[in-house]
Each structure stands twice: as C-alpha cells, then as structure tokens.
Design an enzyme around this catalytic site. Structure first.
Site, PDB file in Angstrom:
ATOM      1  N   ASN A  11      -1.107  -3.495  -1.007  1.00 16.12           N
ATOM      2  CA  ASN A  11      -0.425  -2.770  -0.301  1.00 16.12           C
ATOM      3  C   ASN A  11      -1.541  -1.958   0.890  1.00 16.12           C
ATOM      4  O   ASN A  11      -2.056  -0.861   0.108  1.00 16.12           O
ATOM      5  CB  ASN A  11       0.173  -1.740  -0.826  1.00 16.12           C
ATOM      6  N   TRP A  12      -1.669  -2.507   1.914  1.00 13.26           N
ATOM      7  CA  TRP A  12      -2.216  -1.949   2.711  1.00 13.26           C
ATOM      8  C   TRP A  12      -2.465  -0.766   3.715  1.00 13.26           C
ATOM      9  O   TRP A  12      -3.447  -0.466   3.878  1.00 13.26           O
ATOM     10  CB  TRP A  12      -2.794  -2.626   3.676  1.00 13.26           C
ATOM     11  N   LYS A  13      -1.360   0.241   3.430  1.00 14.90           N
ATOM     12  CA  LYS A  13      -1.398   1.385   3.172  1.00 14.90           C
ATOM     13  C   LYS A  13      -1.658   1.825   5.398  1.00 14.90           C
ATOM     14  O   LYS A  13      -0.932   0.339   5.974  1.00 14.90           O
ATOM     15  CB  LYS A  13      -1.595   2.919   2.635  1.00 14.90           C
ATOM     16  N   HIS A  96       8.052   3.380  -2.852  1.00 12.94           N
ATOM     17  CA  HIS A  96       6.795   3.908  -3.042  1.00 12.94           C
ATOM     18  C   HIS A  96       6.614   4.883  -3.331  1.00 12.94           C
ATOM     19  O   HIS A  96       7.315   6.027  -2.872  1.00 12.94           O
ATOM     20  CB  HIS A  96       5.694   3.237  -2.221  1.00 12.94           C
ATOM     21  N   GLU A 168       4.929   1.498 -11.741  1.00 12.23           N
ATOM     22  CA  GLU A 168       3.644   2.582 -11.042  1.00 12.23           C
ATOM     23  C   GLU A 168       3.697   4.021 -11.420  1.00 12.23           C
ATOM     24  O   GLU A 168       4.726   4.676 -10.209  1.00 12.23           O
ATOM     25  CB  GLU A 168       3.440   2.571  -9.326  1.00 12.23           C
ATOM     26  N   SER A 214      -3.785   2.380  -9.285  1.00 12.49           N
ATOM     27  CA  SER A 214      -5.421   1.514  -9.456  1.00 12.49           C
ATOM     28  C   SER A 214      -6.242   0.943  -9.989  1.00 12.49           C
ATOM     29  O   SER A 214      -7.356   0.873 -10.640  1.00 12.49           O
ATOM     30  CB  SER A 214      -5.835   3.411 -10.292  1.00 12.49           C
ATOM     31  N   GLY A 236      -5.182   0.177  -3.248  1.00 10.18           N
ATOM     32  CA  GLY A 236      -7.291   0.286  -2.451  1.00 10.18           C
ATOM     33  C   GLY A 236      -7.883  -0.381  -2.722  1.00 10.18           C
ATOM     34  O   GLY A 236      -8.452  -1.180  -1.511  1.00 10.18           O
TER      35      GLY A 236
HETATM   36  C1  PEP Z   1      -0.503   1.824  -4.162  1.00 10.91           C
HETATM   37  O1  PEP Z   1       0.046   2.100  -3.390  1.00 10.91           O
HETATM   38  O2  PEP Z   1       1.227   0.730  -5.018  1.00 10.91           O
HETATM   39  C2  PEP Z   1      -1.410   0.896  -5.114  1.00 10.91           C
HETATM   40  C3  PEP Z   1      -0.646   0.167  -6.364  1.00 10.91           C
HETATM   41  O3  PEP Z   1      -2.103   2.125  -4.591  1.00 10.91           O
HETATM   42  P1  PEP Z   1      -3.620   1.624  -5.596  1.00 10.91           P
HETATM   43  O4  PEP Z   1      -3.913   0.628  -6.121  1.00 10.91           O
HETATM   44  O5  PEP Z   1      -4.932   2.362  -4.802  1.00 10.91           O
HETATM   45  O6  PEP Z   1      -3.461   2.827  -6.842  1.00 10.91           O
END
Ligand code: PEP
Length: 260
Positions: A11-13, A96, A168, A214, A236
């Site tokens: 997920n590049w956001k 999300h 998540e 994370s 990330g």
């Molecule tokens: C996400 O955006 O779904 C996610 C898991 O982010 P991160 O890995 O940065 O916690």
C-alpha cells in the site's frame, strides 16, 4: 494456508508521483521473479493506476485501488467508481483505518464499496482492526465481529469467494508498534470463526486472511510463518525497494517450506 499463494500487498498510500511510481515499478520488476507461490499486489495512488496498468506484467504483479466511490456513475464530483477501475485493477482496498478514521467512512460506506467492487469484478480486500483504546478495553473480538458483519452484509456465499480479509490493528499501522504474532493468530482465528458463523466451515477455511501493521523486512517472516496467516499488507516498507523485495522473497521461501 487458505490458499496456495501467499498474498503480499504494497500500500503506497499518497506516495510517489507518476515518474517515481513508474521507476519504482521498473526496478521492482527487475528484482522480483515471476512466481506462482506469491501474489504481489501493488496499491498506488489512483492517479498512477492507468499508466502503471500498461507498464505492469500481470503475471508478476497485480494492481489494487486504494479507494473508490461505491456508485457506478453519476454526479459525484472528484470521485472514481469501481466501474471505471474495472480492467485496470484486480483488487481494491476497502475499509483501511485511514479511510475509516481520517475520512470517517462508516460500515455502511464500506459494505457499499464491497458490493460495488464485487459487482464490477474487482476483488475487495476488506481491512478491519481495533484501535488502541478498543484493545485496552478488551474489545478486539467485538470490533472484528462488528466490522466483518458490517462489511459483508448482504454478500452471498458465491460473492464471498472473491473477498480477501486483512487484519490491521489501527495502533500498529504506521507507528512501528508491532503486534505479538500469537495475538495476530488469535485475531485471525476470531475472524475465521465469524466467517464460519456467517458462511460455513469451507468458506472460513478458504478465505484468505492477511496481517498488516508496521511489518518490515525483519518481522515479515515472524508473521508469515504463523498458522492462518495467508499474507501481509505492507505500508511504509512497501515504498522501500529493498525491504519490499526482501519481504516478497521471504514470502516465497515460507510458502515453499509450508508446501513440503
Ligand atoms: C497499511 O497502510 O495498511 C499498513 C499496514 O501500513 P504500515 O505497514 O506502514 O503500518
């Protein structure tokens, strides 16, 4: 494992402009072999989807939308529909925590999106998870149940076959706080139990359930090797070429070991 393939979603956001996204995809394609063991799904910003869809080798990577509006067309200025995404993406992230909490999406919005995705032949990735406050109040199970029931309402058993669930925990997303793998196993067991209650044993066993929060190159294997974890959602670390490449190769290794 519910499916033969391990699913890894990046997920590049709201990162990478068109040039950066294209360059990253080019480099990732050089690093990652086409493998039947891992389904690598990239979720870039909406703006870049169409041109990446022309660049991508679909045997190597699939594309996911990070967001869309649930109506198929109409007077909804600024929005993009699942119908418009059909043919460009194969998956869409729905629910999300950033959509739920920053953009105030409700369970009703989320289930409308799940249905719009299914209607338009896009596989929904329904993301659910508890906040820190809910966790400390012992509400994790209830939250997972509510978000599952809320997101899947009115979906038939046949439609459920295209759904992927992502667990998540909100407190673990983008914070560096790591969930304890045994807690992840417990939450995923809770999710499968609710799916069993709603759709039966076979559906509960077959539905892919991923973990996200994370996860980086160092911790990926700890989660992937847990029972019931069919893959990962990476935020990330997915925009770090080396970290993401390493996560994909770990997924391949663990998938092969589990098949032995
Ligand atoms: C996400 O955006 O779904 C996610 C898991 O982010 P991160 O890995 O940065 O916690």
């Amino acid at each position: 494992m519910a499916s033969d393939k391990t699913i890894i979603i990046g997920n590049w956001k709201m990162n990478f402009n068109m040039q950066e996204a294209s360059l990253y995809l080019h480099k990732l394609a050089e690093n990652v072999k086409v493998r039947r063991s891992v389904e690598v799904i990239l979720a870039p910003t909406t703006l870049t989807l169409q041109s990446l869809s022309m660049q991508i080798n679909r045997r190597q990577f699939k594309l996911a939308a990070q967001n869309f509006y649930w109506r198929d067309h109409g007077a909804f200025t600024g929005e993009v529909s699942a119908r418009q995404l059909n043919g460009i993406v194969e998956y869409a992230l729905i629910g999300h925590s950033e959509r739920r909490h920053i953009f105030h999406e409700t369970d009703k919005d989320i289930r409308n999106k799940v249905q719009a995705a299914v209607r338009n032949k896009i596989r929904p990735v329904l993301l659910i998870g508890e906040t820190a406050w809910e966790k400390s109040n012992g509400e994790t199970e209830a939250v997972l149940q509510d978000q599952l029931v809320g997101g899947l309402l009115n979906l038939t058993s046949e439609e459920l076959e295209s759904v992927v669930i992502g667990y998540e925990p909100v407190w673990a997303i983008g914070t560096g706080d790591k969930a304890i793998p045994s807690d992840v196993v417990k939450a995923i067991r809770t999710i499968r139990n609710h799916v069993k209650h709603l759709y039966g044993k076979v559906a509960a066993e077959n539905i892919p359930v991923l973990y996200g929060g994370s996860v980086d190159a160092d911790s990926a294997a700890d989660y992937l090797s847990q029972p019931g974890v069919d893959g990962l959602v990476i935020g990330g670390a997915s925009i770090d070429l080396h970290a993401f490449t390493s996560i994909i190769s770990k997924a391949h290794q663990i998938n092969q070991e589990e098949k032995k």
